[in-house]
Design a protein around this motif. Structure first.
Motif, PDB file in Angstrom:
ATOM      1  N   LYS A 120      40.809  52.625  31.561  1.00 30.55           N
ATOM      2  CA  LYS A 120      40.256  51.386  31.011  1.00 30.55           C
ATOM      3  C   LYS A 120      41.207  50.237  31.312  1.00 30.55           C
ATOM      4  N   VAL A 121      40.782  49.325  32.168  1.00 30.92           N
ATOM      5  CA  VAL A 121      41.579  48.134  32.451  1.00 30.92           C
ATOM      6  C   VAL A 121      41.209  47.101  31.380  1.00 30.92           C
ATOM      7  N   ILE A 122      42.021  47.030  30.313  1.00 33.51           N
ATOM      8  CA  ILE A 122      41.651  46.202  29.163  1.00 33.51           C
ATOM      9  C   ILE A 122      42.011  44.735  29.335  1.00 33.51           C
ATOM     10  N   SER A 123      42.950  44.439  30.247  1.00 30.11           N
ATOM     11  CA  SER A 123      43.342  43.040  30.444  1.00 30.11           C
ATOM     12  C   SER A 123      43.769  42.792  31.876  1.00 30.11           C
ATOM     13  N   ILE A 124      43.371  41.640  32.384  1.00 30.41           N
ATOM     14  CA  ILE A 124      43.812  41.181  33.704  1.00 30.41           C
ATOM     15  C   ILE A 124      44.362  39.775  33.541  1.00 30.41           C
ATOM     16  N   ILE A 125      45.567  39.586  34.080  1.00 31.61           N
ATOM     17  CA  ILE A 125      46.284  38.313  33.915  1.00 31.61           C
ATOM     18  C   ILE A 125      46.401  37.637  35.273  1.00 31.61           C
ATOM     19  N   GLU A 126      45.967  36.396  35.346  1.00 23.93           N
ATOM     20  CA  GLU A 126      46.098  35.609  36.567  1.00 23.93           C
ATOM     21  C   GLU A 126      46.881  34.345  36.272  1.00 23.93           C
ATOM     22  N   TRP A 127      47.212  33.601  37.344  1.00 25.83           N
ATOM     23  CA  TRP A 127      48.008  32.386  37.170  1.00 25.83           C
ATOM     24  C   TRP A 127      47.260  31.333  36.346  1.00 25.83           C
ATOM     25  N   ASP A 128      45.930  31.376  36.371  1.00 26.04           N
ATOM     26  CA  ASP A 128      45.152  30.335  35.694  1.00 26.04           C
ATOM     27  C   ASP A 128      44.478  30.821  34.412  1.00 26.04           C
ATOM     28  N   GLY A 129      44.751  32.034  33.983  1.00 23.79           N
ATOM     29  CA  GLY A 129      44.161  32.516  32.739  1.00 23.79           C
ATOM     30  C   GLY A 129      44.210  34.028  32.656  1.00 23.79           C
ATOM     31  N   ALA A 130      43.887  34.557  31.472  1.00 24.26           N
ATOM     32  CA  ALA A 130      43.898  36.006  31.254  1.00 24.26           C
ATOM     33  C   ALA A 130      42.641  36.423  30.514  1.00 24.26           C
ATOM     34  N   LEU A 131      42.225  37.676  30.755  1.00 26.21           N
ATOM     35  CA  LEU A 131      41.005  38.219  30.167  1.00 26.21           C
ATOM     36  C   LEU A 131      41.319  39.480  29.378  1.00 26.21           C
ATOM     37  N   TYR A 132      40.489  39.747  28.356  1.00 32.30           N
ATOM     38  CA  TYR A 132      40.677  40.951  27.543  1.00 32.30           C
ATOM     39  C   TYR A 132      39.324  41.529  27.151  1.00 32.30           C
ATOM     40  N   ASN A 133      39.207  42.847  27.263  1.00 32.50           N
ATOM     41  CA  ASN A 133      38.042  43.564  26.756  1.00 32.50           C
ATOM     42  C   ASN A 133      38.517  44.950  26.367  1.00 32.50           C
ATOM     43  N   SER A 134      38.454  45.276  25.099  1.00 36.36           N
ATOM     44  CA  SER A 134      38.985  46.555  24.617  1.00 36.36           C
ATOM     45  C   SER A 134      38.230  47.747  25.199  1.00 36.36           C
ATOM     46  N   ASN A 135      37.004  47.522  25.661  1.00 38.48           N
ATOM     47  CA  ASN A 135      36.217  48.597  26.267  1.00 38.48           C
ATOM     48  C   ASN A 135      36.425  48.699  27.772  1.00 38.48           C
ATOM     49  N   GLY A 136      37.221  47.800  28.320  1.00 41.59           N
ATOM     50  CA  GLY A 136      37.515  47.839  29.746  1.00 41.59           C
ATOM     51  C   GLY A 136      36.781  46.773  30.533  1.00 41.59           C
ATOM     52  N   ILE A 137      37.438  46.258  31.550  1.00 35.87           N
ATOM     53  CA  ILE A 137      36.881  45.262  32.465  1.00 35.87           C
ATOM     54  C   ILE A 137      36.565  45.960  33.778  1.00 35.87           C
ATOM     55  N   ASP A 138      35.439  45.618  34.374  1.00 37.84           N
ATOM     56  CA  ASP A 138      35.097  46.155  35.690  1.00 37.84           C
ATOM     57  C   ASP A 138      35.731  45.261  36.753  1.00 37.84           C
ATOM     58  N   PRO A 139      36.831  45.690  37.392  1.00 36.49           N
ATOM     59  CA  PRO A 139      37.532  44.816  38.342  1.00 36.49           C
ATOM     60  C   PRO A 139      36.673  44.403  39.543  1.00 36.49           C
ATOM     61  N   GLU A 140      35.753  45.293  39.953  1.00 34.78           N
ATOM     62  CA  GLU A 140      34.913  44.962  41.105  1.00 34.78           C
ATOM     63  C   GLU A 140      33.971  43.804  40.764  1.00 34.78           C
ATOM     64  N   ALA A 141      33.393  43.850  39.559  1.00 40.02           N
ATOM     65  CA  ALA A 141      32.521  42.757  39.115  1.00 40.02           C
ATOM     66  C   ALA A 141      33.320  41.463  38.951  1.00 40.02           C
ATOM     67  N   LEU A 142      34.543  41.593  38.427  1.00 34.75           N
ATOM     68  CA  LEU A 142      35.394  40.416  38.266  1.00 34.75           C
ATOM     69  C   LEU A 142      35.773  39.828  39.624  1.00 34.75           C
ATOM     70  N   MET A 143      36.012  40.699  40.610  1.00 29.68           N
ATOM     71  CA  MET A 143      36.361  40.231  41.948  1.00 29.68           C
ATOM     72  C   MET A 143      35.225  39.403  42.550  1.00 29.68           C
ATOM     73  N   LYS A 144      33.996  39.872  42.351  1.00 29.54           N
ATOM     74  CA  LYS A 144      32.832  39.123  42.843  1.00 29.54           C
ATOM     75  C   LYS A 144      32.724  37.775  42.136  1.00 29.54           C
ATOM     76  N   TYR A 145      32.997  37.768  40.842  1.00 28.31           N
ATOM     77  CA  TYR A 145      32.977  36.515  40.072  1.00 28.31           C
ATOM     78  C   TYR A 145      34.042  35.553  40.592  1.00 28.31           C
ATOM     79  N   LYS A 146      35.251  36.091  40.844  1.00 27.15           N
ATOM     80  CA  LYS A 146      36.339  35.240  41.331  1.00 27.15           C
ATOM     81  C   LYS A 146      36.026  34.686  42.722  1.00 27.15           C
ATOM     82  N   GLN A 147      35.429  35.504  43.584  1.00 21.93           N
ATOM     83  CA  GLN A 147      35.060  35.031  44.925  1.00 21.93           C
ATOM     84  C   GLN A 147      34.027  33.923  44.860  1.00 21.93           C
ATOM     85  N   ALA A 148      33.130  33.998  43.867  1.00 17.42           N
ATOM     86  CA  ALA A 148      32.076  32.997  43.729  1.00 17.42           C
ATOM     87  C   ALA A 148      32.564  31.709  43.089  1.00 17.42           C
TER      88      ALA A 148
END
Length: 429
Positions: free
Chosen positions: A249-277
């Motif tokens: 479970k990737v519960i948090s991802i930290i970037e230079w411009d902000g950080a995200l949290y989800n206790s149930n886990g973040i889907d990094p592939e979906a987040l990558m698509k969001y970041k690309q867009a």
């Protein structure tokens, strides 16, 4: 990115702690002392074999002539050609390049591949330079280094703000000077120019393999493992995606411009698509925004710092709540912070082991180029797993045998291997 926190008492102490060359030297000194290396060998192992500074005149798109400063350091050639990336950044320093070159020596020795350490850099700001200007800088920089690089001497690779296109320019420039195509002069190239399958995910995949070994060691279930990843670029993004696929479970991802949290886990592939867009992780709807300066101190099983150097230091190391620290970045923990993490009982997978997947697959690329025979991705990933798993066991066994923490064990193992090679070769006079 250096997370804000309580800093050491004086600016001078802070400068010493954050100086990459002094940090590399501190780790070297500790390992050399524990190994009982004699003074002569210490001098040889401590000193870079070659340091080159070049001044690169380049005509900018507006017609102005600018001169950029570049460096290339070959730390050791005892076990093979120098190997290491080239970074383009406004804050590149010779001390930083020297430290990174020495880390490459130890990294290659830890995973037991036949390279020494090298590193390069150019002081420039890619954000304000055009593609044509970057190409001119790269080609002139390569021309200045033409006598010291090559498949048998020094094999550069991508690093911060450089990529496979940069490597293609270097390969082409070198080949033009040699009057024949020399694909093995660099690694991290496009597939069509002799690159290797599996190279893009190699560093993140290496982080996955050693993390899985650590979980097995402590009998931890990947499905119950909570992970925090700092940095969502090539290393952190790929590591997060692969760890998620492995059931963590990737519960948090930290970037230079902000950080995200989800206790149930973040889907990094979906987040990558969001970041690309969108160009940012900020506003991702499947996780809540949290303070980027505090996210690294979340309670978790695995923390993966995969951004820049010195993010864990004497001012914040006591706040780390992870059980396992897998260092995806180079030098994310200062030497002063090592003792604090050890006292807290955090199992550290040091950078010279954890992020060695990249240089290992670079080695595979170099081998394939020299053979003119290329492997499929399954073979690349299988051989990478074998090397990372064996290297993890080598470091942990060495540490347990000598009763030292993992970072000291990794450095001792590396110094031992390089010193052994020097002793076998002797000193030419």
């Amino acid at each position: 990115m250096i997370l804000e926190a309580t800093k050491p008492d004086s600016d001078a102490a802070l400068d010493r702690e954050f100086n990459p060359w002094l940090a590399a030297e501190a780790r070297f000194n500790e390992a050399a002392l524990l190994l009982g290396l004699d003074d002569g060998l210490q001098k040889v192992l401590r000193s870079p074999a070659l340091e080159m500074t070049v001044h690169i005149p380049v005509q900018l798109d507006d017609g102005r002539l600018e001169v950029f400063t570049g460096y290339r350091v070959q730390h050791s050639l005892a076990r093979g050609p120098a190997k290491g990336g080239i970074r383009f950044a406004p804050d590149v320093t010779l001390d930083e390049v020297k430290a990174l070159a020495s880390w490459m020596t130890w990294k290659c020795a830890v995973v037991n591949i036949p390279f020494g350490g090298g590193k390069g850099g150019v002081i420039c700001d890619p954000a304000i330079l055009s593609q044509n200007e970057l190409e001119r800088i790269t080609r002139r920089y390569t021309a200045e280094l033409i006598d010291i690089i090559g498949p048998e001497r020094d094999v550069p690779a991508p690093d911060m703000n450089t990529n496979e296109q940069t490597m293609a320019w270097i390969m082409d420039t070198y080949s033009m000077h040699k009057r024949t195509t020399v694909t093995a002069v660099v690694t991290g190239k496009p597939l069509n120019l002799g690159g290797s399958r599996g190279r893009v995910e190699a560093t993140g995949r290496g982080c996955l393999f050693v993390t899985l070994q650590a979980l097995r060691k402590f009998r931890m279930d990947p499905a119950q493992t909570k992970v925090v990843v700092q940095g969502f670029g090539n290393v952190g993004g790929k590591a997060a995606k692969l760890m998620h696929k492995a059931g963590m479970k990737v519960i948090s991802i930290i970037e230079w411009d902000g950080a995200l949290y989800n206790s149930n886990g973040i889907d990094p592939e979906a987040l990558m698509k969001y970041k690309q867009a969108t160009g940012t992780v900020v506003g991702y709807p499947e996780a809540e925004a949290i303070d980027k300066h505090e996210a690294m101190f979340l309670e978790c099983d695995v923390l993966v710092p995969a951004a820049k150097e010195n993010v864990i230091h004497s001012g914040n190391a006591a706040r780390i709540k992870a059980k396992i620290l897998c260092e995806g970045a180079n030098g994310p923990t200062t030497a002063v912070a090592d003792k604090i993490l050890e006292e807290k009982g955090i199992f550290v997978i040091p950078d010279i082991l954890a992020n060695a997947g990249g240089v290992t697959v670079s080695y595979f690329e170099w081998v394939q180029d020299r053979q003119g025979f290329f492997w499929n991705e399954q073979l690349v990933n299988g051989r990478l797993e074998e090397i990372m798993v064996n290297s993890f066991k080598d470091v942990v066994d060495y540490g347990e045998r000598h009763k030292v923490h993992n970072r000291a064990a990794a450095y001792m193992l590396a110094l031992d291997r390089v010193a052994f090679a020097i002793k076998l070769r002797g000193i030419y006079a």
